[in-house]
Design an enzyme around this catalytic site. Structure first.
Site, PDB file in Angstrom:
ATOM      1  N   ARG A 163       6.550  14.049   0.263  1.00  0.00           N
ATOM      2  CA  ARG A 163       7.551  13.289  -0.494  1.00  0.00           C
ATOM      3  C   ARG A 163       8.684  14.238  -0.837  1.00  0.00           C
ATOM      4  NH1 ARG A 163       3.005  13.293  -4.599  1.00  0.00           N
ATOM      5  NH2 ARG A 163       2.898  11.025  -4.772  1.00  0.00           N
ATOM      6  N   LYS A 216       2.299   6.201  -0.875  1.00  0.00           N
ATOM      7  CA  LYS A 216       3.553   6.689  -0.287  1.00  0.00           C
ATOM      8  C   LYS A 216       4.539   5.536  -0.080  1.00  0.00           C
ATOM      9  CE  LYS A 216       6.503   9.005   2.279  1.00  0.00           C
ATOM     10  NZ  LYS A 216       7.399  10.044   1.817  1.00  0.00           N
ATOM     11  N   CYS A 270      13.223   6.853   5.180  1.00  0.00           N
ATOM     12  CA  CYS A 270      12.082   6.380   4.382  1.00  0.00           C
ATOM     13  C   CYS A 270      12.347   5.053   3.691  1.00  0.00           C
ATOM     14  CB  CYS A 270      11.715   7.418   3.340  1.00  0.00           C
ATOM     15  SG  CYS A 270      11.195   8.967   4.069  1.00  0.00           S
TER      16      CYS A 270
END
Length: 422
Positions: A163, A216, A270
């Site tokens: 991350r 996530k 992302c």
């Protein structure tokens, strides 16, 4: 300390894989990076890098020259394999595409040995780690896997997403907490001892790979939903003839309110992709997450409508001019300020669309690149000064630091990011 790893292989040497490989190599562990891109492999073996990330070049250069890092196109035996390949989506329904993970699994399967650890790092839809374990098991019936043999299996398998923030990867790989979702407790503890080689944050063990995958995805969806709220406010304020940035700064004086800043859309590899993986896993129930994605995806189209009406208004105000003579300037192409990364960038999408729909010149100002990505006929990369002097319509798409201090240009201004003009 648990298992001591002497040789690690990282599959996929992109924005996540290469920094991760470099981190392990900087701790004096032998690292073999594997990538299908021969040019990337050659560049790394010369001690150079094919991506832009602060401090990465120095670490790679040192690791290669000290003999701890090398790259190849063909997998070879190692004690641990980290898979960091892309996981895009495909088709209009945004179905997750696991073909790269499957190809990586089949590539490493022949060199797997008893006692190896395989970690999937790619941001993945729920169930991807189990799918990977299945592909590996199908290729190697001579080895036992944790989905069948539990803690006594020959091979350990875990999921561990990163991350990190582009531009701060080298710091955040070390300081951020990691989530580790092993298929069994032993898989988790071995993966944790691997990451503790360089991770100073906490290695938090999840109850399994599925919840780690979902964590996530949820992190990025949280960001997406909050950005969508800001982007929707910007549309509402425009319709009500209000300044959205003033509105947000007033609302944020509430002690428990922190509205984000609107923009031209949402980019990056992302936040623009991961929420669709949640939607795919729960199409009936993921309503806010789906809607947020649609709001953010629609923002560039809204910006383009503003451009069309600004050009139309300019022609009304200047009846002697034709549309071919109107010059549009686009300020910023990257997906966020002060980087050169164009992945899923709404600014780039808008610049391309402007070039396609506008018969006149389109000037591009992007201080973070020397060569412009492919945009189309009629677009040219110019200095900030040139854009100010030549353009009739100014479209501010990214809040690069160079733009924050600029004087207000004359002509029509479409500000998607909230510049506070001097």
């Amino acid at each position: 300390m648990g298992h001591q790893f002497k040789k690690i292989s990282v599959i996929g040497l992109g924005y996540i894989g290469l920094p991760t490989a470099a981190m392990f190599a900087s701790r004096k562990i032998e690292v073999v990076g594997v990538d299908v891109n021969q040019a990337a492999v050659d560049t790394i073996n010369q001690g150079e890098i094919h991506i832009v990330e602060p401090d990465l070049d120095k670490v790679v250069h040192a690791a290669v020259h000290e003999g701890y890092l090398r790259a190849t196109t063909k997998p070879e035996p190692a004690e641990a394999f980290l898979i960091a390949v892309p996981t895009p989506f495909k088709g209009d329904n945004h179905e997750p595409d696991l073909s790269y993970v499957e190809a990586a699994s089949k590539a490493i399967a022949p060199v797997l040995e008893k006692g190896n650890l395989v970690v999937l790092e790619s941001t993945s839809p729920v169930g991807a780690t189990e799918a990977m374990a299945g592909w590996l098991a199908a290729e190697r019936p001579d080895l036992s896997f944790p989905q069948d043999k539990g803690d006594n299996s020959d091979i350990r398998i875990a999921y561990c997403p990163e991350r990190v923030l582009p531009g701060k990867v080298m710091q955040e790989l070390i300081t951020n907490d990691r989530i580790i979702g092993g298929v069994t407790p032993r898989c988790s503890s071995e993966a944790a001892s691997l990451y503790k080689v360089f991770v100073k944050g906490e290695c938090v063990i999840a109850s399994g790979p599925r919840v780690a995958e979902m964590a996530k995805l949820s992190e990025n969806s949280f960001r997406d939903v909050n950005i969508a709220f800001a982007n929707e406010l910007s549309l509402i304020c425009d319709g009500l003839d209000m300044d959205v940035w003033e509105l947000i700064s007033l609302a944020n004086r509430h002690p428990r309110v922190n509205i984000l800043q609107p923009g031209a859309g949402v980019g990056g590899h992302c936040i623009a992709v991961d929420p669709w993986f949640i939607v795919a896993s729960a199409p009936e129930t993921a309503q806010i997450i789906r809607t947020a994605r649609e709001v953010n995806d629609a923002k560039p189209k809204w910006v383009l409508e503003k451009v069309k009406s600004a050009v139309g208004q300019f022609l009304l105000d200047n009846p002697t001019k034709s549309a071919e003579e109107v010059v549009i300037a686009c300020y910023g192409l990257a997906f966020k300020p002060d980087i050169d990364d164009f992945r899923e960038s709404p600014a780039l999408e808008i610049a391309r669309a402007c070039t396609n729909m506008h018969p006149g010149r389109v000037l591009i100002v992007e201080p973070n690149v020397e060569d412009m990505p492919q945009i189309g006929e009629g677009a040219s990369l110019v200095s900030l000064d040139a854009a100010h002097k030549q353009a009739d319509v100014h479209l501010i798409l990214v809040k690069h630091r160079e733009f924050i201090d600029m004087a207000k240009p004359s002509g029509a201004i479409i500000d998607a990011v909230g510049i506070e003009w001097k």
